[in-house]
Design an enzyme around this catalytic site. Structure first.
Site, short mmCIF file in Angstrom:
data_model
loop_
_atom_site.label_atom_id
_atom_site.label_comp_id
_atom_site.label_asym_id
_atom_site.label_seq_id
_atom_site.Cartn_x
_atom_site.Cartn_y
_atom_site.Cartn_z
N TYR A 130 11.62 -8.82 -3.19
CA TYR A 130 10.40 -8.08 -2.88
C TYR A 130 9.92 -7.38 -4.13
CZ TYR A 130 11.64 -8.52 2.13
OH TYR A 130 11.96 -8.98 3.38
N LEU A 157 4.39 -6.90 15.36
CA LEU A 157 2.94 -6.68 15.40
C LEU A 157 2.18 -7.84 14.76
CD1 LEU A 157 2.73 -2.85 14.66
CD2 LEU A 157 2.69 -4.03 16.86
N GLY A 184 0.21 -7.28 11.60
CA GLY A 184 -0.99 -6.47 11.78
C GLY A 184 -1.96 -7.01 12.80
#
Length: 332
Positions: free
Chosen positions: A57, A207, A210
C-alpha cells in the site's frame, strides 16, 4: 466494544476492524494524513483493536503511517494484520507476486522495520495466484511463527480447496475476502468451508468501495482512483448498480438508518464469525460505521434488504480481467 476470537487459535479482537489502505495512495480519492491518523486514534478510543494494512500500500508508506499513529500506544492494545507478496515498480504499476521463502522473509523484515514492531499479529499473502505452491508458502510462514516474528497466519481471497490445503499445514485464523450485499460469492462454498474448519472472515468491501456508503454517484473519479477503472462502476454497470443502491436506500430510510449502517448491519447479521473491515479515513466516517454495531435487524428487515439487493444482482466483475485472474477465490 464486543470482541471475537479469530478462528480456533487466533487473537481476541474487536468485532470491527479498521482498514487503512485508503489512507495512502489516493486509491479511493485524496486522503489527508492528519485526518487518517486522527481516525486511527479515534478507533483506539472506541476500543477497536484490529488494524489492517499491506506492505504494498503506497509502497510501504501506509505501514509507516500506521506506525506513526500507533507510536507510544501499548503493544497489547492493538492487533496488526499485514498482507504481503504483491510487487510494484517505481511508478506504482503492479508486477505480480513474489512468494518464495526468501521473498516472504525479506518482506516481513521490511514490514517489521516500517511498523516499528518486533512481531506482526496476523501475516497473510495478499493473493495466491494459479500455480502457487500453497504448502510451501504456509510452511515458510509456519517457520516465521515458530521463530516469533509473526503470531498467526491468515489468508486473503482464496477458494475452498486452497483453504483446506493451507489449513492442513498450519492453523489459519481468518480469511480476508470481499463480502457485501453486492458480493456474496463466498456463501456458496467458501463460507461453509471456513465454518467447517473454524476459520473466521475479516470482510472487506462491505460498503462496496463506497457504492453503499450513501453518497455515491457514477463518474467523477480521478485517474488514480480505483473506481475510475472498476467494472462495477463503469457505464451501464454503474447505472444498473445505482438502481440497487437506491432500492437499499429506501429500505434503510424506512427503518430510520443511514444506508451505510444498514449495509454493515446486514453483514454483521450473517454470523458472529464475520468481522467487518471498514476503510474509514475520517473520524466522522468511523463514528457512522461503528454505530452499525448497535443496529438490530429483524428477519423482516433482512428480507426487505435482500429483496432490494438480491444475491447476484450486481453488474460487473469485482476487479478488471487481469486482477480477476489472480483471485483464487473466483476460480471454480
Amino acid at each position: 466494544m464486543k470482541t471475537r476470537q479469530l478462528g480456533k487459535t487466533g487473537p481476541v479482537v474487536s468485532a470491527f476492524a479498521l482498514g487503512c489502505m485508503g489512507m495512502s495512495d489516493g486509491v479511493y480519492g485524496p486522503a489527508d494524513r492528519a485526518e487518517s491518523i486522527a481516525t486511527i486514534h479515534a478507533a483506539l478510543d472506541a476500543s477497536v483493536t484490529l488494524f489492517d494494512t499491506g506492505d504494498f500500500y503506497a509502497m510501504g508508506d501506509n505501514e509507516m503511517l500506521v506506525a506513526e499513529a500507533l507510536r507510544g500506544i501499548a503493544r497489547d492494545r492493538y492487533v496488526l494484520s499485514v498482507k504481503f507478496g504483491a510487487q510494484r515498480d517505481p511508478t506504482g504499476q503492479w508486477l505480480g507476486y513474489a512468494l518464495t521463502p526468501a521473498a516472504i522473509k525479506t518482506a516481513l523484515a521490511y514490514s517489521l522495520k516500517r511498523l516499528g514492531t518486533e512481531y506482526i499479529d496476523i501475516y497473510r499473502p495478499a493473493r495466491l495466484p494459479p500455480g502457487t505452491d500453497v504448502e510451501a508458502v504456509i510452511g515458510t510462514l509456519a517457520e516465521l511463527a515458530k521463530a516469533g516474528h509473526i503470531r498467526h497466519i491468515g489468508l486473503s481471497e482464496v477458494g475452498a480447496q486452497t483453504i483446506r490445503r493451507a489449513a492442513a499445514v498450519h492453523p489459519i485464523v481468518d480469511l480476508q475476502i470481499e463480502y457485501s450485499l453486492l458480493s456474496r460469492g463466498i456463501e456458496d462454498e467458501i463460507l461453509p468451508t471456513l465454518r467447517d474448519l473454524g476459520i473466521d472472515v475479516t470482510a472487506y468491501g462491505i460498503l462496496a468501495r463506497g457504492m453503499l456508503g450513501g453518497r455515491w454517484r457514477p463518474g467523477g473519479y480521478g485517474a488514480g482512483d480505483y473506481r475510475a477503472h472498476s467494472p462495477r462502476f463503469e457505464g451501464e454497470n454503474g447505472a444498473a448498480n445505482l438502481a440497487l443502491v437506491e432500492a437499499l436506500r429506501a429500505v434503510a430510510e424506512a427503518k430510520g438508518l443511514p444506508m451505510s449502517q444498514a449495509a454493515i448491519a446486514w453483514a454483521l447479521a450473517q454470523g458472529d464469525d464475520i468481522v467487518p473491515l471498514i476503510g474509514a479515513r475520517r473520524p466522522a466516517q468511523l463514528t457512522d460505521a461503528l454505530a452499525a454495531l448497535d443496529v438490530r435487524l429483524s428477519a423482516e428487515d433482512l428480507a426487505a434488504i435482500e429483496h432490494a439487493v438480491p444475491k447476484g444482482a450486481a453488474r460487473g466483475d469485482r476487479y478488471h480481467a487481469q486482477a480477476m485472474a489472480d483471485l483464487d477465490s473466483e476460480r471454480r
